[in-house]
Design an enzyme around this catalytic site. Structure first.
Site, PDB file in Angstrom:
ATOM      1  N   THR A 353       1.067   5.948 123.002  1.00 19.76           N
ATOM      2  CA  THR A 353       0.719   7.233 123.101  1.00 19.76           C
ATOM      3  C   THR A 353       1.667   8.349 122.535  1.00 19.76           C
ATOM      4  OG1 THR A 353       0.055   6.625 125.074  1.00 19.76           O
ATOM      5  CG2 THR A 353      -0.430   9.085 124.107  1.00 19.76           C
ATOM      6  N   VAL A 354       0.803   9.051 121.554  1.00 17.06           N
ATOM      7  CA  VAL A 354       1.799  10.122 121.245  1.00 17.06           C
ATOM      8  C   VAL A 354       0.572  11.208 121.881  1.00 17.06           C
ATOM      9  CG1 VAL A 354       3.311   9.623 118.677  1.00 17.06           C
ATOM     10  CG2 VAL A 354       0.701  10.446 118.970  1.00 17.06           C
TER      11      VAL A 354
END
Length: 534
Positions: A353-354
């Site tokens: 995830t960013v």
């Protein structure tokens, strides 16, 4: 916000700016956001530019084929966007079991759900942006066409993924992953330039069509053709029906501040539930054995209930309002004793995830998160497109009685969550932590660090983290104070120091001073994080 002290010195310092700020895990992506802001875009345009760039410069954690959520502060109001995708219509429990699976697989064609990322970009640009999607995606297209050199943490996780995948992704449907992300028969090295021309063409098509090509046009056709050829479930008909959803954010008041999250199917509720439980126990005093013990126990209770009940809101066996109520918090707080315990789910009432954060000089702020899940996602890449498809369906249960049971057209329990903080109706700002089931735990710790311990943004991020795993097992970072670890062990916690392999999350914070408008921000030392200022 007043900051008292910084007990955890960092190589980074809290950054300050007036006109704009972008904080994320990759310097080139942060630079893309400020570039768009300088061209006349607002914080929303900058968030789109940063998010699109992240699909190129951090493909180890996110991609065009993933999900997204956003909390957007515009005109003194907070808006929530749920751009997570449901399962394909042909993906049923019977079909998955007929294929030989007793539980949902984590990789391959089966756990692929409809991507929401391109639709999120298009919807944000349409509703709140000042620039066109074509303008905002220009930096990402440039990075994909011209290439960029890998940063250290990115290179580390890319190589780890390649080593893991080369032994397990051996069938034909995985070939395009290696052609895209290991074109020379290996992972690219740190400092080596990597290009993705197919990725650039896909981004250009999305930009010029406002994402219609992805869901109704040429890209949808390519996805459909690939899935039919290899026996996958996702079809163009699934993509054509997809729409993002604007939702009302949910919140709890914690010691005078309103902490905001996206409602289910996201796990942001776990953060709010844990804060509510903890607030019934300890006052806002400096960190000690008692406060840490109660924080861990509150998180255990909240997470146990979250995993038991959270799915799409209309399929949950208990109301969101009840889980955020004082009654719930008080009943769960009563379960916390002076020793570590293993909680049971709440009794139902009868009846990598960013993440990125942006802010501009006009007062607009965005908390945005997108992910392919489990790093590169499913391991499936549509050939010559750069589209790595997510594996969010891996969290579905094949038990038809479970709240998160797989159904066609259903959105799974989703780990990615953006956070936002306000006080007295005024925006303080966006915050977030990427990292699977660490995310609500990271949100909780960042809020406690900020409000209770009055740490500045960088110190709040640098503070050593703990992560409840299961039972009484709690992982802590190597720099976690040894005397506190020993004291927690005496209370029955199984404290296990762990090297940082990404499991403790990676976050960013931007706070706005309501009186002066000055922005202050922090970014992770656990990754290649950067803040770019204007």
């Amino acid at each position: 916000m007043d900051y008292l002290y910084n007990p955890y010195p960092s190589i980074k310092h809290t950054a300050f700016a007036k006109n704009g700020m972008v904080a994320t895990s990759q310097p080139l992506a942060a630079q893309a956001g400020i570039e768009i802001m300088r061209q006349g875009g607002n914080a929303i345009d900058a968030a789109i530019a940063t998010a699109a760039a992240l699909t190129v410069v951090e493909p180890t954690s996110n991609g065009i084929g993933g999900d997204a959520f956003a909390l957007v502060w515009v005109n003194n109001k907070l808006h929530g966007l749920n751009a997570s995708g449901p399962s394909p219509e042909s993906l049923t429990i019977d079909n998955v079991k007929a294929a030989g699976h007793e539980k949902m697989p984590t990789h391959g064609l089966t756990p692929i759900t409809i991507p929401g990322v391109p639709a999120a970009w298009a919807e944000l640009a349409k509703k709140f942006g000042k620039l066109s999607l074509k303008e905002s995606l220009a930096p990402a297209i440039r990075y994909a066409e011209e290439g960029y050199p890998l940063t250290p943490i990115l290179g580390k996780y890319w190589k780890l993924a390649y080593k893991r995948f080369k032994d397990s992704f051996t069938t034909e449907e995985f070939n395009a992953w290696f052609e895209t992300f290991a074109p020379d028969g290996r992972a690219p090295e740190i400092g080596e330039v990597w290009k993705s021309p197919g990725h650039a063409e896909t981004l250009r098509s999305i930009a010029e069509s406002n994402a219609d090509s992805f869901y109704k046009g040429e890209i949808a056709d390519k996805i459909d053709d690939f899935m039919v050829k290899h026996g996958g479930y996702l079809r163009k008909s699934d993509l054509e029906k997809y729409k993002v959803e604007w939702v009302e954010p949910i919140s709890t008041n914690y010691r005078g501040y309103d902490v905001w999250e996206i409602p289910p199917n996201g796990q942001g509720m776990v953060t709010l539930m844990a804060l509510n439980i903890y607030s019934k126990l300890s006052p806002a005093i400096p960190e000690n054995t008692k406060t840490l013990h109660e924080q861990i126990e509150a998180m255990k209770l909240a997470f146990t209930d979250g995993k038991a009940f959270i799915t799409e809101e209309n399929e949950m066996p208990i109301d969101v309002e009840h889980l955020l109520s004082d009654e719930y918090a008080e009943k769960r707080a009563e379960k916390i004793t002076n020793e570590a315990s293993i909680p049971e789910p709440y009794d139902l009432p009868k009846g990598g995830t960013v993440y990125l954060a942006t802010a501009d000089g006009e007062g607009n702020m965005v908390s945005f998160i997108q992910s392919n899940y489990m790093g590169f996602g499913s391991g499936i890449v549509v050939p010559n497109t750069g589209i790595a498809l997510q594996n969010r369906g891996a969290d579905f249960s094949l038990d038809p009685t479970h709240p998160n049971a797989l159904k066609p057209g259903k959105r799974s329990y989703n780990t990615i969550i953006p956070g936002f903080l306000t006080k007295n109706g005024q925006a303080i700002g966006p915050f977030g932590v990427m990292g699977g089931f660490m995310q609500p735990q990271g949100h909780f710790q960042m809020i406690v660090n900020t409000i209770d311990y009055k740490l500045n943004p960088q110190a709040a991020l640098d503070s050593p983290r703990w992560q409840w795993i299961e039972g009484n097992t709690v992982h802590v970072e190597p720099n976690f104070p040894n005397h506190l670890a020993q004291a927690l062990t005496r209370l029955g916690h199984d404290i296990q120091p762990k090297l940082d392999n990404g499991s403790f999350g990676r976050g960013q914070i931007i706070w706005r001073n309501p009186e002066t408008g000055v922005l202050s921000g922090g970014t992770e030392t656990r990754t290649d994080g950067a803040i770019v200022l204007w």
